[in-house]
Design a protein around this motif. Sequence first.
Motif, PDB file in Angstrom:
ATOM      1  N   TYR A   1       0.861  -1.179   0.000  1.00  0.00           N
ATOM      2  CA  TYR A   1       0.000   0.000   0.000  1.00  0.00           C
ATOM      3  C   TYR A   1       0.898   1.230   0.000  1.00  0.00           C
ATOM      4  O   TYR A   1       1.943   1.252   0.661  1.00  0.00           O
TER       5      TYR A   1
ATOM      6  N   GLU B   1      -0.852   7.772   9.325  1.00  0.00           N
ATOM      7  CA  GLU B   1      -0.875   6.660   8.365  1.00  0.00           C
ATOM      8  C   GLU B   1      -0.084   5.460   8.887  1.00  0.00           C
ATOM      9  O   GLU B   1      -0.504   4.314   8.740  1.00  0.00           O
TER      10      GLU B   1
ATOM     11  N   ARG C   1      -2.098   3.365  11.215  1.00  0.00           N
ATOM     12  CA  ARG C   1      -3.096   2.456  10.623  1.00  0.00           C
ATOM     13  C   ARG C   1      -2.559   1.028  10.540  1.00  0.00           C
ATOM     14  O   ARG C   1      -3.300   0.060  10.668  1.00  0.00           O
ATOM     15  N   TYR C   2      -1.258   0.916  10.285  1.00  0.00           N
ATOM     16  CA  TYR C   2      -0.684  -0.386   9.957  1.00  0.00           C
ATOM     17  C   TYR C   2       0.071  -1.050  11.117  1.00  0.00           C
ATOM     18  O   TYR C   2       0.309  -2.252  11.089  1.00  0.00           O
TER      19      TYR C   2
ATOM     20  N   TYR D   1      -3.353   4.932  -2.804  1.00  0.00           N
ATOM     21  CA  TYR D   1      -4.586   5.564  -2.326  1.00  0.00           C
ATOM     22  C   TYR D   1      -4.311   6.983  -1.822  1.00  0.00           C
ATOM     23  O   TYR D   1      -3.166   7.340  -1.516  1.00  0.00           O
TER      24      TYR D   1
ATOM     25  N   TYR E   1     -10.283   7.426   3.286  1.00  0.00           N
ATOM     26  CA  TYR E   1     -10.635   6.753   4.530  1.00  0.00           C
ATOM     27  C   TYR E   1     -10.800   7.767   5.653  1.00  0.00           C
ATOM     28  O   TYR E   1     -10.266   8.878   5.595  1.00  0.00           O
TER      29      TYR E   1
ATOM     30  N   ASP F   1     -10.011   9.626   8.853  1.00  0.00           N
ATOM     31  CA  ASP F   1      -8.736   9.899   9.514  1.00  0.00           C
ATOM     32  C   ASP F   1      -8.909   9.673  11.020  1.00  0.00           C
ATOM     33  O   ASP F   1      -9.804  10.248  11.646  1.00  0.00           O
TER      34      ASP F   1
ATOM     35  N   GLN G   1      -8.000  -4.735   8.697  1.00  0.00           N
ATOM     36  CA  GLN G   1      -7.752  -3.655   7.742  1.00  0.00           C
ATOM     37  C   GLN G   1      -8.992  -2.776   7.587  1.00  0.00           C
ATOM     38  O   GLN G   1      -8.891  -1.542   7.511  1.00  0.00           O
TER      39      GLN G   1
ATOM     40  N   GLU H   1      -9.314  -0.589  10.610  1.00  0.00           N
ATOM     41  CA  GLU H   1      -8.293   0.461  10.615  1.00  0.00           C
ATOM     42  C   GLU H   1      -8.557   1.527   9.556  1.00  0.00           C
ATOM     43  O   GLU H   1      -8.055   2.641   9.661  1.00  0.00           O
ATOM     44  N   LYS H   2      -9.368   1.191   8.542  1.00  0.00           N
ATOM     45  CA  LYS H   2      -9.605   2.116   7.437  1.00  0.00           C
ATOM     46  C   LYS H   2     -11.102   2.282   7.166  1.00  0.00           C
ATOM     47  O   LYS H   2     -11.613   1.812   6.141  1.00  0.00           O
TER      48      LYS H   2
END
Length: 868
Positions: free
Chosen positions: A152, A165, A168-169, A261, A266, A268, A310, A313-314
């Motif tokens: 991503y 960001e 998110r991961y 993306y 998404y 925030d 995922q 998270e998004k």
Amino acid sequence: MAKEQLTPMMVQYMNTKDEYPDCILFYRLGDFYEMFFDDAIKASKVLEITLTGKDCGMKERAPMCGVPFHSASSYIAKLIDKGFKVAICEQTEDPKLAKGIVKREVIRVITPGTIVDEALLDDRNNNYLALVCMVNEKFGIAVSDVSTGEIYTTEVSSADMTMNEIARYEPREILLNSEAAKEISEEIELRFHITPDTNSDEFFSAPDMEGRILRQFNKQSLSELNIGGKTALIRAVGAMLGYMEHTQKTGLSYINTLTAYEVDMYMDIDLSTRRNLEITETMRDKARRGSLLWVLDKTKTSMGARLLKQWVEKPLVNPIEINKRLYSVKELTDNVMLRDELTMILSDTYDISRIISRLSLATANPRDLVALKATITKLPELEMALSAAASPILKGITKDFDILADVRELLDTALSDEPPINLKDGGVIKSGFNDEVDTLRSAMKDGKQWLASLESRERERTGISKLKVGYNKVFGYYIEVTKSNIKDVPETYIRRQTLANCERYITPELKELENTILGASERITVIEAKLFDEVRQSVVAQIKRLKRAANIIAVTDVLCSLAEVAYKNNYTMPEITEPGVLEITEGRHPVVEKMSRDSLFVPNDTRLNTDDDRVLIITGPNMAGKSTYMRQTALITLMAQIGSFVPAKSAKIGVVDRIFTRVGASDDISSGQSTFMLEMTEVSNILKNATKNSLIILDEIGRGTSTFDGLSIAWAVVEYIQSKKKLGAKTLFATHYHELIALEDKLGGVKNYSIAVKKRGDEITFLRKIVRGGTDDSYGIEVAALAGVPHEVILGAKRILKKIENDEISTAGKTEKKPAQESGQIGLADSAANEIAEELRRMDVTTLTPIEAMNTLYRLASMAKEIQ
């Protein structure tokens, strides 16, 4: 150290170590991986193994430790958990054929973010590697799970956006170019407790970045990947590919898609909000249990579990895409039989996403292919079940459904049904697939019978009744004939050995059998390895088809999970409406409801919009449920935007672009920030980045400083947020500053709400119900009593409070006597009347039971009679 002093083997070791100075080098010697010098000292401490020494040509023995190669995974896992990188150096030639030192090469570098070994991975969580490249004040971000081949990427314009960001991961490893390191290195270490790699500029500055990307994804131009003109992003993706090649030491054919993306696709969610809402883990224990993800995850597959995380998270911001998910969940919620059928099929599938990656990287074992076959075998059933679906996503994924019949047939024909894990153990290739394997396998199994048959034939042919076939290690197989029968030995026999009472011979047929039998085991291992690799490569050639099947399984699993949760927990389908509207009827906190098994959860309504109900000021005592109420509003909004049903009787959710929370108060000692500084930093972030379409949750703003300063700040924050010209965002604002309830009459869009409390004497009961109107009573002393503060302290607090209320103690710190009233002494009648008036003022009639209302009315009437 001078290499000329070292033995040849240690020279080879040092040359290899020089190429991987930042790694613990696992150097293969026989059945062990050995470590030397500083690597051995570090590893022996972490792994708690004995540190020994080895003669290496120097005066002093080299520090050394080692681990068995067959159990190396557990030791590697410990080193990786401590943040080390491990380089695996294997023998690359047969020691029997080697002239001098056996050749060795590093075949793989294992780092926290590039693990592909199944034993080292959490099957329900992605294992992400993140690279950040800063160029001309832009931050290019590339994130990949090497074990599944996902990449991503996005480009943002600020350090704060970059941190959000990354959050998110939750990557396990982060690489930064030197420019990015200056901006965010310290913040990453502080917030994520990861020391980023800031010494990898060679990957970010490698030549022909664009060419590498185009070749990897088989494209003619970067615009086809939606990344044209984004320099920072391109360098981040190129560096990612280079680093993956460096660690995996093989082709990356399984990485064939790049997901680029924009961040505004998404919702925030900043770091503070992720922590406060406990979306994927709890604040206190960092545990999955007690988080929103824990409630929603009823997936049956590892692929589904990772995809659900995922989605969580998004959260989406596109109403069309949100509704596609919602209507698919609705179909599975309503159609219990379809959901149960799909769930049963999914339960018999395996993690083919990671199997595909291991196949591509040549690290898969035979059982991986059998698991792949078992999963492919379920695809026709899955296609049949999904063919009845009518909702958008389920119907869409069945279009051109590929059941991979050719791949299944190859695997079924080529592989044994229950092969060993280790290819060298044999028995991997199914009988009938290869003639030579069948012959060799028969030789291993029937060799004795073949020799007995030959012996019987030769006795009959020669007439020598005592002829026998034997074996020794020096001459191999032979035919033995006693001296008395030598005259009958055929001319075709070839003498090999003469003994005192017999002669030993061989024949061409016996020699052929010997070669077949004795070489069968070794030969079959080589042939099976070759055939296995051919099958593996044939499967790898179908990666795109296999990835599509994996995606179908994962998406179906996630939708079934959300449907099961909705069905069992009595959730409702939210209505996605125009931005600015948030109407929840009888909403519940999804996690607290599940954790509170001993009591019923009290539902509450929420009405927010960008007009008359922009800011809700919520007052009430601690422990009464203000924070739970505000968090549930945020979580219901988030759940709706991931495509989940929500815990409410009904819900209208206008799409929210961002959720901000400022909840709780705790010093950030590690960063040197006080409670108040941290609070103000978070408030500043909210006011700078929120929009009118954001949802803001603020709990106890201004409590970290003096009362008047805190009240002033809280007041000003409400004024700023409610102003349509400045912000006008939907906001829940909990406070103990009861003076703020006056804002309802002063500012448009501000409404007062409070938590209902029932009080009997000195005892209070929290009713957990949000009611219209504010309160000016915090019930602080009563809450302290509920918390178990000693009775003596409670009595002292009441005594002091009474003095403060009578102005006998100044809150400014000066003690003064309340002046006598010039109008004379207050009579008993006046005192009783005031008491009745005060009780009526404090009373909330909506919380009284009928019998309590009658008793209260009787008591007040009696008091009124006494003063007449």
